[in-house]
Design an enzyme around this catalytic site. Structure first.
Site, PDB file in Angstrom:
ATOM      1  N   LYS A 184      17.475  -7.837  24.490  1.00 13.63           N
ATOM      2  CA  LYS A 184      18.212  -8.733  23.603  1.00 13.63           C
ATOM      3  C   LYS A 184      19.397  -8.021  22.947  1.00 13.63           C
ATOM      4  O   LYS A 184      19.318  -7.556  21.817  1.00 13.63           O
ATOM      5  CB  LYS A 184      17.312  -9.315  22.509  1.00 13.63           C
ATOM      6  CG  LYS A 184      17.985 -10.467  21.747  1.00 13.63           C
ATOM      7  CD  LYS A 184      17.764 -10.420  20.256  1.00 13.63           C
ATOM      8  CE  LYS A 184      18.449  -9.358  19.519  1.00 13.63           C
ATOM      9  NZ  LYS A 184      19.943  -9.461  19.497  1.00 13.63           N
ATOM     10  N   SER A 186      23.171  -8.095  21.166  1.00 15.12           N
ATOM     11  CA  SER A 186      24.131  -9.006  20.564  1.00 15.12           C
ATOM     12  C   SER A 186      25.363  -9.048  21.474  1.00 15.12           C
ATOM     13  O   SER A 186      25.486  -8.246  22.421  1.00 15.12           O
ATOM     14  CB  SER A 186      24.537  -8.510  19.178  1.00 15.12           C
ATOM     15  OG  SER A 186      25.252  -7.277  19.296  1.00 15.12           O
ATOM     16  N   ASP A 255      15.867  -9.333  14.683  1.00 17.72           N
ATOM     17  CA  ASP A 255      14.454  -8.957  14.789  1.00 17.72           C
ATOM     18  C   ASP A 255      13.553 -10.189  14.790  1.00 17.72           C
ATOM     19  O   ASP A 255      12.555 -10.254  15.520  1.00 17.72           O
ATOM     20  CB  ASP A 255      14.062  -8.031  13.639  1.00 17.72           C
ATOM     21  CG  ASP A 255      14.850  -6.734  13.638  1.00 17.72           C
ATOM     22  OD1 ASP A 255      15.214  -6.260  14.734  1.00 17.72           O
ATOM     23  OD2 ASP A 255      15.099  -6.188  12.541  1.00 17.72           O
TER      24      ASP A 255
END
Length: 312
Positions: A184, A186, A255
């Site tokens: 994951k 950004s 998170d």
């Protein structure tokens, strides 16, 4: 439901305050003081457990601030494996200025970790019996850039599914190693990984799909802040727009996104259902200022407003 373990190499004691106005030199009286255990993996475990799962935290802790972190983790009733280090656990601060509604965040680099200390951490993590391990957060000084890739080597040999949320060289080494269930980044982290500008949803989807098509990860979820998120998978990329909410904080959004997506995958949901839950959790985390992360009631309320993703 599979249990998970999380690894936090550079944890924090997260402190948040409210202040009327930020001014240099002057002593500023604060209110709404709050302390929480933080760092990528610890935050993921906090939200994962709130959702009803079981998680064990592996983390480094040391110096005079280490016992405070240990105590905060215990207050959150998280199962933990502490790897002792000499350097002091860092303290990160988030200050909300009431006059402007802006949040100021201060995050130290963290303690220098010796080779003996990070090797001990690898040895401890390799003994986990969790079905999924989440490697999350930055690496502190002294830890090699390929540390997560080394951890993945140890864990993959035991048949553990691997999730990664990091940045910079640590992200690049881990993707190169491959074998990830989920990564994951950004948008900015993906751009740094690619080494070139990535503008527009089509370009982001193409870059994320290249990781999937190379067999490095089954799923690549790219978070884009107020624009939403893109999920790359074998069946093709999809997009979910951001929810129309007013963000009070950015602490823990990524998170919370990871925690919810892993929770859904761990209970057997398909990738699209997991993606939708993740977006709801990431959005829920920013509703309130401070270090509270996402809460189940907010996640469910927001999930009910999320439609099906758009194919790209």
């Amino acid at each position: 439901m599979k249990s998970i373990a999380t690894l936090t190499m550079n944890p924090t004691i997260d402190v948040s305050y409210d202040v009327a106005k930020v001014r240099h030199t002057h002593k500023m009286r604060t209110d709404n003081e709050w302390y929480a255990p933080g760092g990528g993996g610890i935050n993921v475990a906090r939200v994962f457990v709130r959702l009803g799962g079981n998680a064990r935290c592996f983390y480094l802790s040391g110096g005079s601030t280490g016992p405070a972190l240990d105590g905060l983790i215990d207050l959150h009733q998280l199962v933990r494996t502490r790897i002792a280090i000499t350097g002091p656990t860092r303290i990160a601060s988030a200050v909300l200025e009431h006059e402007t509604g802006k949040e100021y965040r201060f995050t130290p680099a963290g303690p220098t970790v010796s080779e003996d200390e990070w090797t001990t951490c690898l040895d401890a993590l390799a003994q986990t019996d969790a079905g999924i391990v989440v490697l999350s957060g930055s690496l502190p000084p002294g830890v090699p850039d390929d540390f997560y890739a080394r951890a993945m080597d140890r864990l993959a040999a035991r048949g553990v599914e691997l999730v990664l949320d990091s940045s910079g060289p640590a992200l690049a080494h881990a993707i190169t190693r491959g074998g990830l269930l989920l990564v994951k980044p950004s948008q900015g982290e993906l751009q740094q990984y690619a080494g070139q500008p990535i503008d527009g949803h089509a370009a982001i989807a193409k870059t994320a799909m290249a990781i999937v098509e190379a067999g490095k990860a089954q799923l690549v979820a790219v978070t884009m802040g107020h624009e939403g998120a893109i999920l790359a998978r074998a069946q093709g990329p999809v997009f979910l727009p951001a929810l129309p909410i007013e963000a009070a904080s950015a602490v823990g959004a990524g998170d919370s996104f990871v925690a919810a997506m892993v929770f859904a995958l761990a209970r057997g949901d398909d990738a699209i259902a997991a993606f939708r839950l993740a977006l709801a959790a990431g959005s829920a985390a920013v509703l309130r200022a401070g270090t509270g992360l996402a809460h189940p009631a907010d996640i469910q309320r927001l999930l009910d407003t999320i439609g099906q993703p758009i194919a790209l």
